[in-house]
Every structure is written in C-alpha cells, then in structure tokens.
Design a protein around this motif. Structure first.
Motif, PDB file in Angstrom:
ATOM      1  N   GLN A 271      35.267  50.653  37.849  1.00 40.09           N
ATOM      2  CA  GLN A 271      36.475  50.767  38.663  1.00 40.09           C
ATOM      3  C   GLN A 271      36.658  49.516  39.514  1.00 40.09           C
ATOM      4  O   GLN A 271      35.768  49.124  40.263  1.00 40.09           O
ATOM      5  N   ARG A 272      37.846  48.917  39.382  1.00 44.05           N
ATOM      6  CA  ARG A 272      38.121  47.676  40.107  1.00 44.05           C
ATOM      7  C   ARG A 272      38.313  47.963  41.596  1.00 44.05           C
ATOM      8  O   ARG A 272      38.989  48.921  41.976  1.00 44.05           O
ATOM      9  N   GLY A 273      37.709  47.109  42.418  1.00 46.01           N
ATOM     10  CA  GLY A 273      37.866  47.278  43.849  1.00 46.01           C
ATOM     11  C   GLY A 273      39.016  46.453  44.392  1.00 46.01           C
ATOM     12  O   GLY A 273      39.614  46.795  45.398  1.00 46.01           O
ATOM     13  N   ARG A 274      39.319  45.354  43.709  1.00 41.93           N
ATOM     14  CA  ARG A 274      40.300  44.417  44.256  1.00 41.93           C
ATOM     15  C   ARG A 274      41.497  44.258  43.329  1.00 41.93           C
ATOM     16  O   ARG A 274      41.428  44.516  42.124  1.00 41.93           O
TER      17      ARG A 274
ATOM     18  N   PRO B  14      44.089  42.047  41.112  1.00 46.31           N
ATOM     19  CA  PRO B  14      45.072  42.989  40.588  1.00 46.31           C
ATOM     20  C   PRO B  14      44.424  44.244  40.007  1.00 46.31           C
ATOM     21  O   PRO B  14      43.269  44.211  39.659  1.00 46.31           O
ATOM     22  N   TYR B  15      45.212  45.296  39.950  1.00 49.76           N
ATOM     23  CA  TYR B  15      44.767  46.564  39.383  1.00 49.76           C
ATOM     24  C   TYR B  15      43.657  47.210  40.191  1.00 49.76           C
ATOM     25  O   TYR B  15      42.736  47.818  39.621  1.00 49.76           O
ATOM     26  N   ALA B  16      43.694  47.059  41.528  1.00 46.45           N
ATOM     27  CA  ALA B  16      42.695  47.716  42.362  1.00 46.45           C
ATOM     28  C   ALA B  16      42.732  49.222  42.102  1.00 46.45           C
ATOM     29  O   ALA B  16      43.801  49.835  42.054  1.00 46.45           O
ATOM     30  N   GLY B  17      41.573  49.812  41.917  1.00 41.84           N
ATOM     31  CA  GLY B  17      41.481  51.243  41.681  1.00 41.84           C
ATOM     32  C   GLY B  17      41.549  51.619  40.213  1.00 41.84           C
ATOM     33  O   GLY B  17      41.117  52.698  39.827  1.00 41.84           O
ATOM     34  N   ALA B  18      42.104  50.726  39.389  1.00 47.01           N
ATOM     35  CA  ALA B  18      42.174  51.022  37.957  1.00 47.01           C
ATOM     36  C   ALA B  18      40.807  50.790  37.323  1.00 47.01           C
ATOM     37  O   ALA B  18      39.942  50.119  37.881  1.00 47.01           O
ATOM     38  N   TRP B  19      40.626  51.368  36.132  1.00 40.42           N
ATOM     39  CA  TRP B  19      39.360  51.224  35.415  1.00 40.42           C
ATOM     40  C   TRP B  19      39.482  50.118  34.380  1.00 40.42           C
ATOM     41  O   TRP B  19      40.539  49.934  33.771  1.00 40.42           O
ATOM     42  N   ALA B  20      38.393  49.403  34.180  1.00 43.10           N
ATOM     43  CA  ALA B  20      38.433  48.234  33.298  1.00 43.10           C
ATOM     44  C   ALA B  20      37.244  48.221  32.344  1.00 43.10           C
ATOM     45  O   ALA B  20      36.187  48.795  32.624  1.00 43.10           O
ATOM     46  N   LEU B  21      37.439  47.565  31.222  1.00 45.58           N
ATOM     47  CA  LEU B  21      36.342  47.353  30.285  1.00 45.58           C
ATOM     48  C   LEU B  21      35.373  46.334  30.887  1.00 45.58           C
ATOM     49  O   LEU B  21      35.800  45.371  31.516  1.00 45.58           O
TER      50      LEU B  21
END
Lengths: 234, 234
Positions: B34-37, B39-46
């Motif tokens: 889960q991204r903390g910052r 862009p896309y803060a809060g979104a999940w990433a590979l």
DNA sequence: CCAAAAGTGTTATGCTTACACCCATGT
DNA sequence: ACATGGGTGTAAGCATAACACTTTTGG
C-alpha cells in the motif's frame, strides 16, 4: 576488435527493434539493413531506433519503420521480449524492446539501398543479439498461426486456398494441406467466400474459389484447447 | 489532485514490476503493497523498483523482490509486457517491464507491514496501470497451465492429486476434475508417483498417492496442438 | 455398516489429419 | 481425351471430458 570510446560511458538508452516478416517468393523473409559502421560493421541488423520522450514503444517502432516500410503495409504489430543484458551493446548500455511486424504478401514496399529481405532460414551474420530475437519472432508467428486468425497479416485482401496454403507452408516451414487448412479455418468461421473464382497456376485445372478473412485484427480462436471449464448442462 | 513538481521534469526511468501470484486459502492471490505517498497514496501497487545500470531486468526484479519475498521461494519468473505510455506515471516518464512470478503454495514468506496478499478476483484499487498488468499475468498463468508443466510453480515439492486439483481450481477459476487432471499430467509424463500415501481431508476416505513434478523448470508439452507437420510414413 | 474420499474403467465427444474420389477447366 | 489442379466425402486417430463403479479408509 572494437573498443568503447572513453567519452561514451554507459548511459541507458531505450531502443526498439522490429522483426518484419513477409512471405516473398514462397519463403518467409525478414527485412534487414547492413551496418556501415562499427560496432558490427558489415553485419545485418533489424530495423529500429531510439525511443523518444513522448511516444510509446509501439508508436516508436512504427515511426522508425516508416523509413523502411510503409506503415500502412504492416498489417500486424506485436510486442516481444525486452532485452536487457548490460553487455548486449558494446558501446553503451541499451535496453531494446523487440516487435514482430507482419507484411501481407502482395505488398512490395520500396526499401533503401542498404536494406534487403533475407530468408529467415538462411540468415547472414546478424549484429548484436538480433538473431535470437528474429528466431523468437518466427516462433511466435508459427505458434499463433495455429490458434489465431493471424494468417490475415500474411495474406492479401483476397486469395485462393492454394495461395493461402503456400503462405502457411512458407511461414510454418512444413507441408500444409489446402484441403485441411480450408476446413479448419472455415469451421472457426475465420474465412468468408467472396463468391468469385480465380485461376491459380499456369496449367489447366478447375478455377479456385476466392476467400477473404472475416476480420483483419488478431482474434484468438482456440485459447482453451485443454483444461477448459466443465460444460454446464442445464 | 497531485501535480508534477517543476524540479522533476520528465526523465526516462526504467522500472520493473512483479505480479507475484500464489494460491493461499484456496484462492489465487497477488502480493501488493500500500502506497503511503502521492501519487496514488493509499492505493495498492505491484512490488518492483528501478532498474540499475549493471543488471538485467530479471536480476532487477529478483533483487527488488528479495525485500518482500524470499527469492528462493519464487519458483518461476517470466517476462510480460513492457508498458510505455508517457502518461502512465504522472510524475516522470517511466517505462516498466512487468513480470509474472509464482510462489509454491507451501511457502509463507514474511512480508513487511505495508504488504499484503490480495485475492486476484477481488482487488482493491490499484495504482498506475497495475490492474491490467496483474490481470494479464493471471491470463498468462491460466493459458500456460494448459499446455506446459507450469503447475510445478504453484505446488509444493510433493502433493496428492486432490491438493493439486485445488491449486488448479484456484488458479483457473473453474472446477477441475482430479481424475482427468491426473490422466492428462501422467500421459504427458509430467508427474511421478513417489510411492507414498497421505490422507487429505479430515474425514475418512482412502489415503491418496503422493506425486511430484518430474522437473521444476518450464516445459512446453503441447506446442503444436494444431496445424502440426504431416506425419512422415516410411 | 455406512460415509467419505481415491482411483479405475469405459464411453462419448470434438477436432484434426489422411486419403479416396469427384469436379471443372485448358490444351 | 487427358492432364492439372480444386473441392467434397469419409474414415481414422487421438486427446480429453464425463461419469459410473470399485477400492480403501475412519467412525
């Protein structure tokens, strides 16, 4: 032996490469150009070039190919592997994304002086890692001919089954029966009869029906050949 | 809305991304953080990261994954598409080469705080273009399960047919018959009986034979399923 | 003795290759 | 007429799905 000039320390560059294939004179051939300068002076190379800031990889290949082959004549373009070995280019660090491009057999694009078509089963010495890339492109084509409608990208707008059989034979590298090819492609509803007839060879013989592919975009026809979902009855 | 800082003008960077898949609790799951910052803060990433000067793409993925998943537990790694849309990352121009990684079902790597396994058929909001990449990875897995021995990368060293059936069921997303799965894999000589027996569920029932995959490297078993060369008689 | 799970035997199905034979045209 | 290809009909092969039935265990 070529050596790396000190001034050109390794700087990552992204290039695109195209394995452009066409059936010419009954053989599967690839478009190659002969390098004039080191590294690999005299060797043959896949067309391509450097990726610019504001384009996608696909746009970049088409742009670079526009010099060698009319873009409108590339009937199918498909991304292959991205090669990243730091040593693949002796001059500078360079990533390269390879593409498979297919040109219908009735196209005959004008090509520059240094550029020529070469039968894929009789290649000259290739520069860099271009030979494995080219052979991988051919394998991809061969595989997809079996479970997609990819033949459309090798064939003219309309054709007889004998003509199509010759294209498949050249691309696959083994005998193909026009009879069975017709049945497979008709069963999959990929071919449409145009209603007209045409003569194929020079000798006599019954004129052949003329067909066309129903669509000229890639369609997968066979994906779940095996381990497919159970049939739902009622 | 996130805006691009002036100091970070678009500079081409090459990243690697991994769709790491494992069957856990009977479902196909992907490793996401889960991204903390922005862009896309809060979104999940590979998981993934930037390609360094002196490594191949494959080495880079394994290096980045070493933080999240023990490298030895990735039983299969395979390159997928390289994404190049100039707008795919709002901050800077970034190419990304995606990979499919498979982890056997008996591995349970320790993962960092911000990292979790998510069922692929019930994904949270994903950052960037990671969702299409992840779904493409699943399609690749599903396709290859049918015509290769790729099951080895989802399975423990040894297993019963019921266990293997459950793995295939989770990965393919549809019912699989242990009976027929066994026959297909045995016929293709991919499975070897170990000679031992094991009990599967909690209830009664006949103990199951234990198998292993003959090889733990990718093998294509079915390539020329169709349009294959004519059989040479005599 | 019965339920539960594994494994075997057998049939059905679908798609493909192989091949014999008929059809239409030129010389 | 006959040679030359085109096209159809049909049989054979093969892998897989489907399913009934037998086997082995626990309670």
């Amino acid at each position: 032996m070529y050596t790396v000039p000190d001034s050109q320390a390794k700087t990552a560059v992204h290039a695109v490469l195209a394995a452009v294939l066409q059936v010419r004179d009954g053989r599967l051939q690839a478009l190659l150009w002969q390098r004039g300068r080191d590294p690999y002076a005299g060797a043959w190379a896949l067309p391509g070039g450097v990726l610019e800031e504001d384009e996608t990889l696909e746009e970049s290949v088409l742009r670079h190919l526009a010099d060698k082959v009319d873009v409108r004549e590339v009937a199918h373009l498909e991304q292959l592997e991205t090669r990243s070995d730091p040593e693949r280019n002796p001059v500078r660090r360079e990533l390269a994304t390879a593409f498979l491009g297919l040109v219908p057999s009735d196209a005959d694009p004008a090509v520059p002086e240094d550029t020529r078509w070469h039968p894929v089963d009789d290649l000259p010495g290739l520069a860099y890692d271009h030979e494995p890339i080219l052979l991988a492109a051919r394998e991809r084509l061969r595989g997809k001919l079996g479970y997609t409608n990819l033949g459309f990208a090798l064939a003219p707008e309309t054709f007889t089954m004998a003509e199509l059989r010759d294209l498949y034979t050249a691309a696959l590298g083994h005998a193909v029966s026009a009879t069975n090819l017709q049945r497979v492609l008709l069963r999959r509803e990929l071919l449409q009869p145009t209603g007209t007839l045409r003569r194929y060879g020079r000798g006599g013989g019954r004129p052949a029906a003329v067909y066309r592919f129903g669509t000229r975009e890639l369609e997968i026809t066979d994906q779940f050949a095996v381990l497919r979902p159970p049939t739902i009855t009622r």
